[in-house]
Write a protein that holds these residues in place. Structure first.
Motif, PDB file in Angstrom:
ATOM      1  N   LEU A   5       0.845  -1.192   0.000  1.00 12.14           N
ATOM      2  CA  LEU A   5       0.000   0.000   0.000  1.00 12.14           C
ATOM      3  C   LEU A   5       0.881   1.242   0.000  1.00 12.14           C
ATOM      4  O   LEU A   5       1.421   1.645   1.028  1.00 12.14           O
ATOM      5  CB  LEU A   5      -0.922  -0.012   1.226  1.00 12.14           C
ATOM      6  CG  LEU A   5      -2.012   1.059   1.260  1.00 12.14           C
ATOM      7  CD1 LEU A   5      -2.929   0.953   0.054  1.00 12.14           C
ATOM      8  CD2 LEU A   5      -2.826   0.945   2.538  1.00 12.14           C
ATOM      9  N   ARG A   8      -1.810   6.838  -0.902  1.00 17.79           N
ATOM     10  CA  ARG A   8      -3.174   6.689  -0.372  1.00 17.79           C
ATOM     11  C   ARG A   8      -3.340   7.393   0.969  1.00 17.79           C
ATOM     12  O   ARG A   8      -4.048   6.890   1.857  1.00 17.79           O
ATOM     13  CB  ARG A   8      -3.556   5.203  -0.228  1.00 17.79           C
ATOM     14  CG  ARG A   8      -3.491   4.395  -1.510  1.00 17.79           C
ATOM     15  CD  ARG A   8      -4.428   4.932  -2.536  1.00 17.79           C
ATOM     16  NE  ARG A   8      -4.513   4.095  -3.725  1.00 17.79           N
ATOM     17  CZ  ARG A   8      -5.018   4.499  -4.888  1.00 17.79           C
ATOM     18  NH1 ARG A   8      -5.443   5.754  -4.998  1.00 17.79           N
ATOM     19  NH2 ARG A   8      -5.080   3.702  -5.907  1.00 17.79           N
ATOM     20  N   HIS A   9      -2.691   8.544   1.130  1.00 19.16           N
ATOM     21  CA  HIS A   9      -2.799   9.247   2.414  1.00 19.16           C
ATOM     22  C   HIS A   9      -4.241   9.660   2.698  1.00 19.16           C
ATOM     23  O   HIS A   9      -4.736   9.476   3.809  1.00 19.16           O
ATOM     24  CB  HIS A   9      -1.882  10.479   2.408  1.00 19.16           C
ATOM     25  CG  HIS A   9      -0.445  10.147   2.157  1.00 19.16           C
ATOM     26  ND1 HIS A   9       0.307   9.412   3.038  1.00 19.16           N
ATOM     27  CD2 HIS A   9       0.373  10.436   1.104  1.00 19.16           C
ATOM     28  CE1 HIS A   9       1.529   9.258   2.565  1.00 19.16           C
ATOM     29  NE2 HIS A   9       1.595   9.875   1.381  1.00 19.16           N
ATOM     30  N   GLU A  11      -7.002   8.353   1.519  1.00 17.54           N
ATOM     31  CA  GLU A  11      -7.831   7.171   1.725  1.00 17.54           C
ATOM     32  C   GLU A  11      -7.595   6.564   3.107  1.00 17.54           C
ATOM     33  O   GLU A  11      -8.540   6.163   3.812  1.00 17.54           O
ATOM     34  CB  GLU A  11      -7.556   6.134   0.635  1.00 17.54           C
ATOM     35  CG  GLU A  11      -8.010   6.547  -0.757  1.00 17.54           C
ATOM     36  CD  GLU A  11      -7.001   7.430  -1.479  1.00 17.54           C
ATOM     37  OE1 GLU A  11      -5.964   7.795  -0.861  1.00 17.54           O
ATOM     38  OE2 GLU A  11      -7.237   7.765  -2.653  1.00 17.54           O
ATOM     39  N   ARG A  12      -6.310   6.503   3.505  1.00 16.26           N
ATOM     40  CA  ARG A  12      -6.016   5.946   4.834  1.00 16.26           C
ATOM     41  C   ARG A  12      -6.585   6.824   5.940  1.00 16.26           C
ATOM     42  O   ARG A  12      -7.073   6.316   6.953  1.00 16.26           O
ATOM     43  CB  ARG A  12      -4.505   5.777   4.997  1.00 16.26           C
ATOM     44  CG  ARG A  12      -3.959   4.580   4.213  1.00 16.26           C
ATOM     45  CD  ARG A  12      -2.481   4.373   4.466  1.00 16.26           C
ATOM     46  NE  ARG A  12      -1.678   5.431   3.852  1.00 16.26           N
ATOM     47  CZ  ARG A  12      -0.362   5.547   4.014  1.00 16.26           C
ATOM     48  NH1 ARG A  12       0.295   4.695   4.783  1.00 16.26           N
ATOM     49  NH2 ARG A  12       0.300   6.523   3.416  1.00 16.26           N
ATOM     50  N   LYS A  40      -8.515  -1.359  -4.323  1.00 12.38           N
ATOM     51  CA  LYS A  40      -9.636  -1.442  -3.368  1.00 12.38           C
ATOM     52  C   LYS A  40      -9.380  -2.538  -2.335  1.00 12.38           C
ATOM     53  O   LYS A  40      -9.552  -2.321  -1.128  1.00 12.38           O
ATOM     54  CB  LYS A  40     -10.941  -1.709  -4.129  1.00 12.38           C
ATOM     55  CG  LYS A  40     -11.289  -0.657  -5.160  1.00 12.38           C
ATOM     56  CD  LYS A  40     -12.638  -0.903  -5.805  1.00 12.38           C
ATOM     57  CE  LYS A  40     -12.680  -2.182  -6.624  1.00 12.38           C
ATOM     58  NZ  LYS A  40     -11.793  -2.115  -7.814  1.00 12.38           N
ATOM     59  N   LEU A  43      -6.803  -1.613   0.247  1.00 13.34           N
ATOM     60  CA  LEU A  43      -7.335  -0.736   1.291  1.00 13.34           C
ATOM     61  C   LEU A  43      -8.203  -1.508   2.280  1.00 13.34           C
ATOM     62  O   LEU A  43      -8.207  -1.212   3.482  1.00 13.34           O
ATOM     63  CB  LEU A  43      -8.125   0.406   0.653  1.00 13.34           C
ATOM     64  CG  LEU A  43      -7.271   1.544   0.084  1.00 13.34           C
ATOM     65  CD1 LEU A  43      -8.118   2.479  -0.771  1.00 13.34           C
ATOM     66  CD2 LEU A  43      -6.582   2.333   1.198  1.00 13.34           C
ATOM     67  N   LEU A 178     -11.661   5.794  -5.783  1.00 14.61           N
ATOM     68  CA  LEU A 178     -10.226   5.558  -5.862  1.00 14.61           C
ATOM     69  C   LEU A 178      -9.758   5.777  -7.288  1.00 14.61           C
ATOM     70  O   LEU A 178     -10.332   5.230  -8.234  1.00 14.61           O
ATOM     71  CB  LEU A 178      -9.878   4.126  -5.442  1.00 14.61           C
ATOM     72  CG  LEU A 178     -10.299   3.686  -4.036  1.00 14.61           C
ATOM     73  CD1 LEU A 178      -9.737   2.311  -3.741  1.00 14.61           C
ATOM     74  CD2 LEU A 178      -9.826   4.683  -2.995  1.00 14.61           C
ATOM     75  N   LEU A 181      -2.524   6.009  -8.670  1.00 14.25           N
ATOM     76  CA  LEU A 181      -1.553   6.640  -7.786  1.00 14.25           C
ATOM     77  C   LEU A 181      -0.991   7.909  -8.419  1.00 14.25           C
ATOM     78  O   LEU A 181      -0.883   8.008  -9.650  1.00 14.25           O
ATOM     79  CB  LEU A 181      -0.396   5.672  -7.518  1.00 14.25           C
ATOM     80  CG  LEU A 181      -0.736   4.389  -6.755  1.00 14.25           C
ATOM     81  CD1 LEU A 181       0.486   3.480  -6.729  1.00 14.25           C
ATOM     82  CD2 LEU A 181      -1.200   4.703  -5.346  1.00 14.25           C
TER      83      LEU A 181
END
Length: 920
Positions: A5, A8-9, A11-12, A40, A43, A178, A181
Motif C-alpha cells: 500500500l 493513499r494518504h 484514503e487511509r 480497493k 485498502l 479511488l 496513484l
C-alpha cells in the motif's frame, strides 16, 4: 499476495477516521469505488489490519455465485450466527429460513434485513464489528438488497460496513472514489518490479498509460521483453513506439491512444482489458494440466481446496499442476484458493473453450455433495449439459423450489429459466418458462417477464397455462403503469381470460377499472369502456367479483345505485386479500362516507404488513386514515417510515398522502411544493386521479388560511371530474370557499351534489357533511351547525369535527354571539394546535381575538428539541412498544433505539418510559 500500500494518504485518513467513529460507538458505512486493480482490496486489507480490538468478518461477491440467493450474505453472517437466538422470533425464523437452517414460510426481504441489522448489532454489543464485502458488483441479488437496506439503517451499533465495488452498484451510499496513484508513487511502485536498465521514456509511457493503476503497473511490464523495457523497441533501432512489440500497435505491446490506457473511446475499461490480456497470455503459456486446474479453481466459487482437488482428480490432473500456476503468480493454494486478482478468474474463463468449461463443471458436479449442497451441484450440472437433459432440469426445478422457500425469487427464476432451456418436452418447457416468469415478477424484475411469457406461448396452448400467462401479462401492465397506459393492456387481457378463467377475468377487469379510476380526467371514456365490457362477465361472489359489480354500477349508474353494492363488497374483503383490493376498498369506503371501516382496514393492513414484510404503500394507506382522524404526528411518522423503507427497497411513498398532510398542516411553502410535485407526477404518469387530489389539497391549504378566492379556484378544479372519493372531498371545500366568497349559486349547486351523495349513505360522516353544507348555504345555520358537530363527534373524524366547530364559531361571532362563539372556537383552536394544523389554528386564533379573547401562544419546551426520529421513538415507547418492536417499526436495530431513548430521556428530563406519556 496483497499489494504494497503506497501513498493513499487521503484514503487511509478516511479509513482511520471511520475506525475511530466505530470505536466511539457509532456505525459507519463506506463504499470504495474504482476500476479493477486500483487498490480497493489493498485498502480493505489495511482496514482489517488496523481495526480496533474487535471482530472482523469478510465476504465477497463471486461471479459464478450471482444466481445463488443469499450466498454472499450467508458468508458474511455465518461467523455471527451464535447471536441468532437474541433476535425477535419473527426475525430469527426469517433468517434461519433464508439460510436454509430451518424450514418455514418464505421470508420477506424486509424481515431478513431487520434480522441482519439486529444480528450485526448483537455481535457488536461487546466489541466493535468490522464487516468487509469485496467485489460487491458480483453480489447475488438478495445479498445486495439486504446489505443495502442494512447499510442505510445502521446508526449507533459500533458496526462498520465497508464495500469494494466497481461500477454503480450500491449507489446512494457514502463512497470514496479511488483513482490511480500520483506520478511519484506510481513510479516508485513501477521501479519496485522493473528489472535492471529501463528506458526513461518506457517508464514514463507505462505510468501515463496505466494512469497510476497499481495492478497494471505491476503486471503489464511482465509481458515486455528486456529489450522493450531497456530501449523501447524490439529487434532494431526503430524509434520508440513503432516496434511491432513495443508500445505501438503490436499484438503484445500497449496500444496507443485512443485505444490504449490513455483517454479515448475505450476509456477506463481498457486498463482492465489490457491487464486481463496479460493474464490470458500468462495462462496460455501454462502446461495443459495447469490451465485445467486454474479453470477448475475459477469455476469453483468458494475456494474449497479439498473439493477442488477431488474435481481435479476427476479431470486427470494431479497436485503437481499447482506449481506452474503459483509460479506464474496467478493463484495461491493454501487453506483456501486465493486468486491474484478477480481478473485472473475472468481471464481463465475467457481462455477456455466451451468443451473445457463443460468438463470442469461436470467434474465439480460429481464431487459436490448432493445432500449438503444440492443447488450448487444442480447449477454445475446445468452448465455441463450440452443439450436437453430432463434429469438436470428436474434438479434445477427442485432448486428453484428451495430458493422460493427461502425467499430467493430472483435465484428461483434463474434456476427455472435454465431448467426450461434443458427441457425437451414442449408442455414441461412451457410450464417451467411460466414459472420462471412468475418468479421474475415476484422478484421485481418486471421488464424480464414479457419475453418469458412470449416464449411460453410458443408451447402447447393449455387453457390453464394460457390463463396464467394472461394474468401475469395483466399484472405486468399494471405494475409498469397504474394509470391510463395500463387500461388497454388490462382490458385486452381480461377479454382473453373470459373463457379461460372467469374469476381471473373478473380480477383483471377490476384491475382495469382501477387503472381507469387512476387515469381519471386524463382517461377520456376509458372508465365507461371498461365498465361496459366488465358488465358482460358473469358476476362472482368472491371479493374481487363483488367489488367489480359495485364499481361497474358506480361507473355506469352512479353513486347512489352503487352504495349498497359497495357495502356488500366491502364486507367480503378480508385482511388476507391482495393489497390492490384493499386500495380500491379503502377509496370506496371514503366514497360511501365510512371512515370507521377505513380506519379498521388500514390498521389491519399495517399489522399484517409488519408481520409479513411491509410495502411503503401500506404505510401511506394507513397515514391517509390518520390524517382525517387529526393524528398528524402519527401520519407523519408512517410517511417517514415509508420513505425509509422505499429508500432501501424501491417504491416511494404514495405522493397523494404526502400532499394531503402538507395541505392540512398549513405550511404554505412546503405544501405548495408537495402539491406541485404531485401534479407533475400525475401528468407524467397519466394518473388524472392525482390531479383531483392536487386540486383538493390546494383548496384545503387556502381554506385553512382564509384565502377563499384561491381555495375556490382549486376546489373547482378538484370537482371537475367524478374522481373516486376525491369528488366529495372537493365538494366540501367548494361549498365553504364559494360561500365565503359570496358565490352562493355555486355554493348551493355544490351543496346539492354533496347532499345527493350523503343522503345515499348512512352514518355520522355523511349526515354531518350534509348538515355542514346546509349551514354554509344558509339553511337554518344555528341548527345545522349543531347537527353537524353532533353527527361528526364520535366518528373518529376529529379533523372534520374541529373544522365544523370553527365554522360554527365564526358564524356565531358574525352574529355577535361572542360568548357562544368562544365555546366553539376554543376547542377548535386547541384541537388544531394539538394536531399541527397550523393554518386552521391561526384562523381560529384570529376569530378568538375578534371575540375579545386572549390567545396564548403555545409554549415551547424540551419536547420541541426532539428530532423527528426521536419524536417517533418517544411516542412509540410511550405507547408501550418494546425496543425490538420500535426497531421493527422504524427499521432500526434495538440497540440504536436504546441509544436514542437515552438521549430522549435526557432532553425531556424523565427517567423511565412511564414518564414519557406525560412528557410527549
Amino acid at each position: 499476495m496483497g499489494l504494497e500500500l503506497r501513498g493513499r494518504h487521503r484514503e487511509r485518513e478516511t479509513l482511520d477516521r471511520l475506525l475511530r467513529d466505530v470505536r466511539a460507538g457509532r456505525s459507519r458505512v463506506l463504499v470504495l469505488r474504482g476500476e479493477p486493480g486500483v487498490g480497493k482490496t489493498a485498502l480493505l486489507d489495511y482496514l482489517t489490519e488496523h481495526a480496533p480490538a474487535g471482530r472482523v468478518v469478510r465476504s465477497a461477491g463471486v461471479e459464478p455465485e450471482t444466481e445463488l440467493a443469499y450466498s454472499a450474505l450467508q458468508q458474511l453472517c455465518a461467523p455471527l450466527l451464535e447471536h441468532l437466538d437474541r433476535l425477535p422470533e419473527p426475525q430469527r425464523d426469517a433468517l434461519s429460513t433464508a439460510f436454509g437452517l430451518s424450514s418455514g414460510r418464505p421470508p420477506e426481504g424486509l424481515v431478513i434485513g431487520l434480522a441482519v441489522l439486529g444480528l450485526l448489532a448483537e455481535a457488536a454489543a461487546e466489541q466493535p464489528l468490522i464487516c468487509v464485502v469485496d467485489d460487491a458488483q458480483w453480489l447475488d441479488r438478495m445479498s445486495e438488497v439486504i446489505l443495502t437496506f442494512v447499510a442505510r439503517r445502521l446508526d449507533s451499533e459500533s458496526v462498520a460496513l465497508i464495500f469494494a465495488v466497481r461500477g454503480t452498484v450500491l449507489d446512494g451510499l457514502p463512497d470514496l472514489l479511488l483513482e490511480g496513484l500520483p506520478d511519484a508513487e506510481a513510479r516508485a511502485l513501477l521501479d519496485s518490479v522493473l528489472p535492471g536498465l529501463v528506458d526513461t521514456r518506457v517508464r514514463d509511457r507505462i505510468v501515463a498509460e496505466t494512469r497510476g493503476n497499481p495492478l497494471a503497473l505491476l503486471e503489464l511490464p511482465r509481458d515486455l521483453s528486456p529489450a522493450e523495457l531497456a530501449f523501447g523497441f524490439g529487434q532494431s533501432t526503430r524509434e520508440f513506439g513503432q516496434s511491432p512489440r513495443g508500445f505501438g500497435q503490436g499484438p503484445r505491446g500497449f496500444e496507443q491512444s485512443p485505444g490504449g490506457f490513455g483517454p479515448g473511446p475505450r476509456g477506463e475499461a481498457s486498463v482492465a482489458g489490457r491487464v486481463e490480456e496479460t493474464f490470458q497470455r500468462r495462462i496460455a503459456a501454462l502446461p495443459e494440466d495447469a490451465r485445467t486446474l486454474l479453470l477448475a479453481a475459477a469455476v469453483e466459487p468458494v475456494g474449497d481446496v479439498p473439493l477442488l482437488w477431488r474435481a481435479a482428480q476427476r479431470l486427470g490432473v494431479g497436485p503437481e499442476a499447482a506449481a506452474p500456476v503459483e509460479a506464474a503468480g496467478l493463484v495461491e493454494f493454501g487453506a483456501r484458493v486465493r486468486f491474484r486478482h478477480p481478473l485472473v478468474r475472468s481471464a481463465s474463463h475467457r481462455s477456455a473453450g466451451a468443451a473445457e468449461l463443460r468438463a470442469v463443471h461436470h467434474a465439480l458436479a460429481e464431487v459436490t455433495d448432493p445432500e449438503r449442497d444440492p443447488d450448487r451441484r444442480a447449477w454445475h450440472r446445468a452448465h455441463a449439459a450440452i443439450g436437453p437433459d430432463e434429469p438436470v432440469a428436474a434438479e434445477l426445478e427442485q432448486s428453484a423450489g428451495r430458493a422460493l422457500a427461502r425467499g430467493g425469487r430472483a435465484a428461483a427464476a434463474s434456476f427455472l429459466e435454465r431448467a426450461a432451456e434443458l427441457t425437451i418436452d414442449p408442455e414441461a418447457r412451457a410450464a417451467r418458462t411460466v414459472a420462471a416468469a412468475r418468479a421474475r415478477f415476484a422478484s421485481g424484475a418486471v421488464g424480464a417477464v414479457p419475453e418469458l411469457l412470449a416464449a411460453a406461448e410458443l408451447g402447447p396452448h393449455d387453457p390453464v397455462r394460457q390463463a396464467e400467462i394472461e394474468r401475469l401479462r395483466a399484472r405486468v401492465a399494471f405494475a409498469a403503469n397504474s394509470g391510463r397506459a395500463a387500461v388497454t393492456p388490462l382490458l385486452e387481457a381480461a377479454d382473453r381470460l373470459r373463457a379461460l378463467d372467469p374469476a381471473a377475468a373478473r380480477a383483471t377487469f377490476l384491475a382495469a377499472i382501477g387503472a381507469a379510476v387512476n387515469a381519471g380526467r386524463l382517461g377520456g371514456d376509458d372508465l365507461r369502456r371498461v365498465a361496459e365490457a366488465a358488465r358482460t362477465v358473469p358476476a362472482g361472489d368472491e371479493p374481487a367479483g363483488r367489488l367489480l359489480t359495485a364499481f361497474t354500477t358506480w361507473s355506469l349508474d352512479g353513486h347512489t345505485a352503487a352504495v349498497p353494492l359497495f357495502r356488500r363488497a366491502l364486507a367480503a374483503v378480508t385482511p388476507a386479500d391482495d393489497l390492490d383490493l384493499h386500495w380500491l376498498a379503502g377509496m370506496a369506503e371514503h366514497e360511501i362516507f365510512d371512515h370507521t371501516s377505513f380506519l379498521s382496514r388500514t390498521e389491519q393492513a399495517v399489522t399484517l404488513g409488519r408481520r409479513e414484510g411491509l410495502l411503503p404503500s401500506v404505510l401511506t394507506f394507513r397515514a391517509t386514515a390518520l390524517i382525517y382522524s387529526g393524528r398528524f404526528a402519527d401520519a407523519s411518522d408512517l410517511i417517514d417510515e415509508a420513505g425509509a423503507l422505499a429508500y432501501a427497497t424501491g417504491p416511494s411513498p404514495h405522493p397523494a398522502t404526502v400532499a394531503i398532510l402538507a395541505a392540512h398542516r398549513g405550511r404554505t411553502g412546503p405544501a405548495l411544493e408537495a402539491i406541485e410535485s404531485l401534479r407533475v407526477e400525475a401528468e407524467a404518469g397519466g394518473v388524472g386521479w392525482l390531479i383531483g387530489v392536487a386540486g383538493y389539497a390546494r383548496a384545503v391549504l387556502h381554506n385553512g388560511h382564509g384565502d377563499y378566492p384561491a381555495a375556490l379556484a382549486a376546489a373547482r378544479q378538484a370537482t371537475g371530474h367524478d374522481d373516486l372519493a376525491v369528488l366529495q372531498w372537493g365538494l366540501a371545500e367548494l361549498v365553504e370557499a364559494a360561500a365565503r366568497t359570496h358565490e352562493m349559486d355555486l355554493a348551493e349547486a355544490a351543496r346539492d351534489r354533496l347532499a345527493a351523495r350523503a343522503d345515499a349513505s348512512a352514518g355520522g360522516w355523511a349526515r354531518g357533511t350534509r348538515a355542514l353544507a346546509d349551514a354554509l348555504t344558509g339553511i337554518d345555520p344555528d341548527a345545522s351547525y349543531r347537527e353537524a358537530i353532533e353527527q361528526l363527534t364520535g366518528t373518529g373524524l376529529d379533523l372534520q369535527t374541529a373544522r365544523a366547530r370553527l365554522l360554527y364559531g365564526e358564524w356565531l361571532r358574525r352574529e355577535n354571539r361572542r360568548a357562544d362563539a368562544r365555546l366553539q372556537l376554543r376547542p377548535a383552536h386547541d384541537a388544531f394546535a394539538t394536531m399541527g394544523a397550523e393554518g386552521f389554528a391561526e384562523r381560529a386564533a384570529r376569530e378568538l381575538l375578534a371575540t375579545g379573547e386572549t390567545v396564548r401562544k403555545r409554549t415551547t419546551g424540551v419536547r420541541d428539541e426532539l428530532t423527528a426520529q426521536e419524536g417517533q421513538i418517544a411516542r412509540l415507547a410511550a405507547a408501550g412498544r418494546t425496543n425490538p418492536e420500535i426497531g421493527a417499526v422504524l427499521f432500526l436495530s434495538p440497540r440504536t433505539v436504546e441509544w436514542h431513548l437515552r438521549k430522549i430521556f435526557a432532553k425531556l428530563g424523565v427517567t423511565s418510559r412511564r414518564e414519557l406519556a406525560t412528557a410527549v
